[in-house]
Enzyme design. Structure first.
Site, short mmCIF file in Angstrom:
data_model
loop_
_atom_site.label_atom_id
_atom_site.label_comp_id
_atom_site.label_asym_id
_atom_site.label_seq_id
_atom_site.Cartn_x
_atom_site.Cartn_y
_atom_site.Cartn_z
N CYS A 86 4.59 8.22 4.08
CA CYS A 86 3.58 8.95 4.86
C CYS A 86 4.16 9.37 6.21
O CYS A 86 5.02 10.24 6.25
CB CYS A 86 2.33 8.09 5.01
SG CYS A 86 0.85 9.03 5.49
N HIS A 195 1.12 6.08 -0.68
CA HIS A 195 1.43 4.73 -0.21
C HIS A 195 1.63 3.76 -1.37
O HIS A 195 0.65 3.19 -1.89
CB HIS A 195 0.30 4.20 0.67
CG HIS A 195 0.20 4.83 2.01
ND1 HIS A 195 0.78 4.29 3.14
CD2 HIS A 195 -0.42 5.96 2.42
CE1 HIS A 195 0.53 5.06 4.19
NE2 HIS A 195 -0.20 6.08 3.78
N GLU A 197 2.83 0.77 -1.18
CA GLU A 197 2.52 -0.59 -0.73
C GLU A 197 1.03 -0.91 -0.82
O GLU A 197 0.63 -2.08 -0.85
CB GLU A 197 3.04 -0.81 0.71
CG GLU A 197 2.19 -0.23 1.82
CD GLU A 197 2.33 1.27 2.02
OE1 GLU A 197 1.76 1.80 2.99
OE2 GLU A 197 3.03 1.93 1.21
#
Length: 224
Positions: A86, A195, A197
Site C-alpha cells: 500500500c 494488504h 498481512e
C-alpha cells in the site's frame, strides 16, 4: 529468514506485518526506525502501509528520502528481498525501485474493501505458495492506489511478466491493466496495494495473504 519492518512517523500497518512474520510464522523480526542506516542483518525489508510523513505532498515523496531508504536501495541491489504494501508500494515507486506511480483513485474516494485478485506468476518467492491463475481475496484500503505508467512502461511490464497480481472482475480504483502488484525485472522487489498481512490470521476468516509470507520462508528453508 530475518524480516525488518520499517517504521515511519505515521505508519499504521507495521505491527500487523510483524505479527504475521514473528508471531504466526515464528521468524526473527525487528522494527526498523526510518532513520536507521544499517540493515545488513536483514533478509527481507518490508515497507508497510499507513500514512508516511509528508503524504500531504504526495504519497511516499518525503519518506523516500529517509536514511533507511538509501539502505533499502542497496539491499535490493544485492538481490535481497523488498516488499512494499500500500503506502509502501508508493514509497518504492518514489524511490525508483519500481516503475510507474500510484495516483488518486478513479472516483476520488478512499476505498476500504475486500477484492479478488488473480495471481499471474508463481515462479518467484512472493507467489510460489500459490497456484498459477489462482484467485485470492485480500483487503484494500487506499485513496491513491490507481497504478499509472506510460504506454512503453506498461508494455515492458507485460513483456517481462512483472505483473504479479491483477484485480479480478471489477477494477476498484482504475489501475491501468488492472494492476494490483508488480515486481522489478529481477523479481526481488514487490510492490502491491492490497494488504496480505490483513488476510493472514485464521481468526480474521481469511488466510490468502499468509501464503505470500510462507513463500518467503520456504526460500529460507531451501537455502539451508
Amino acid at each position: 529468514m530475518k524480516f525488518g519492518v520499517v517504521v515511519f512517523p505515521g505508519s499504521n500497518c507495521d505491527r500487523d506485518v510483524a505479527y504475521v512474520t514473528r508471531d504466526l510464522l515464528n521468524q526473527p523480526t525487528r522494527m526498523v526506525w526510518h532513520e536507521e542506516t544499517d540493515i545488513s542483518d536483514l533478509d527481507v525489508v518490508v515497507i508497510p502501509g499507513g500514512f508516511s510523513y509528508g503524504d500531504y505532498l504526495r504519497c511516499g515523496a518525503i519518506a523516500r528520502f529517509s536514511p533507511v531508504m538509501k539502505a533499502t536501495v542497496e539491499h535490493a541491489k544485492q538481490g535481497k528481498l523488498v516488499l512494499g504494501i500500500c503506502n509502501g508500494f508508493q514509497v518504492l515507486t518514489e524511490a525508483g525501485l519500481l516503475p510507474g506511480a500510484l495516483t488518486r483513485n478513479r472516483d476520488l474516494h478512499f476505498i476500504c474493501d475486500r477484492v479478488p485478485l488473480k495471481v499471474e506468476r508463481t515462479n518467484l518467492p512472493w507467489t510460489q505458495a500459490y497456484q498459477p491463475g489462482e484467485i485470492i481475496t485480500l483487503p484494500i484500503a487506499h485513496g491513491e492506489g490507481r497504478y499509472y505508467a506510460d504506454a512503453d512502461t506498461l508494455a515492458e511490464l507485460e513483456d517481462n511478466n512483472q505483473v504479479l497480481f491483477r484485480y479480478e472482475g471489477e477494477n476498484p480504483n482504475g489501475s491501468l491493466n488492472n494492476i494490483a502488484g508488480i515486481c522489478n525485472k529481477q523479481g526481488n522487489v514487490l510492490g502491491m496495494m492490497p494488504h496480505p498481512e490483513r488476510a493472514s490470521d485464521p481468526m480474521l476468516g481469511k488466510t490468502d495473504g499468509l501464503h505470500l509470507f510462507k513463500g518467503l520462508v520456504k526460500v529460507a528453508v531451501g537455502a539451508l
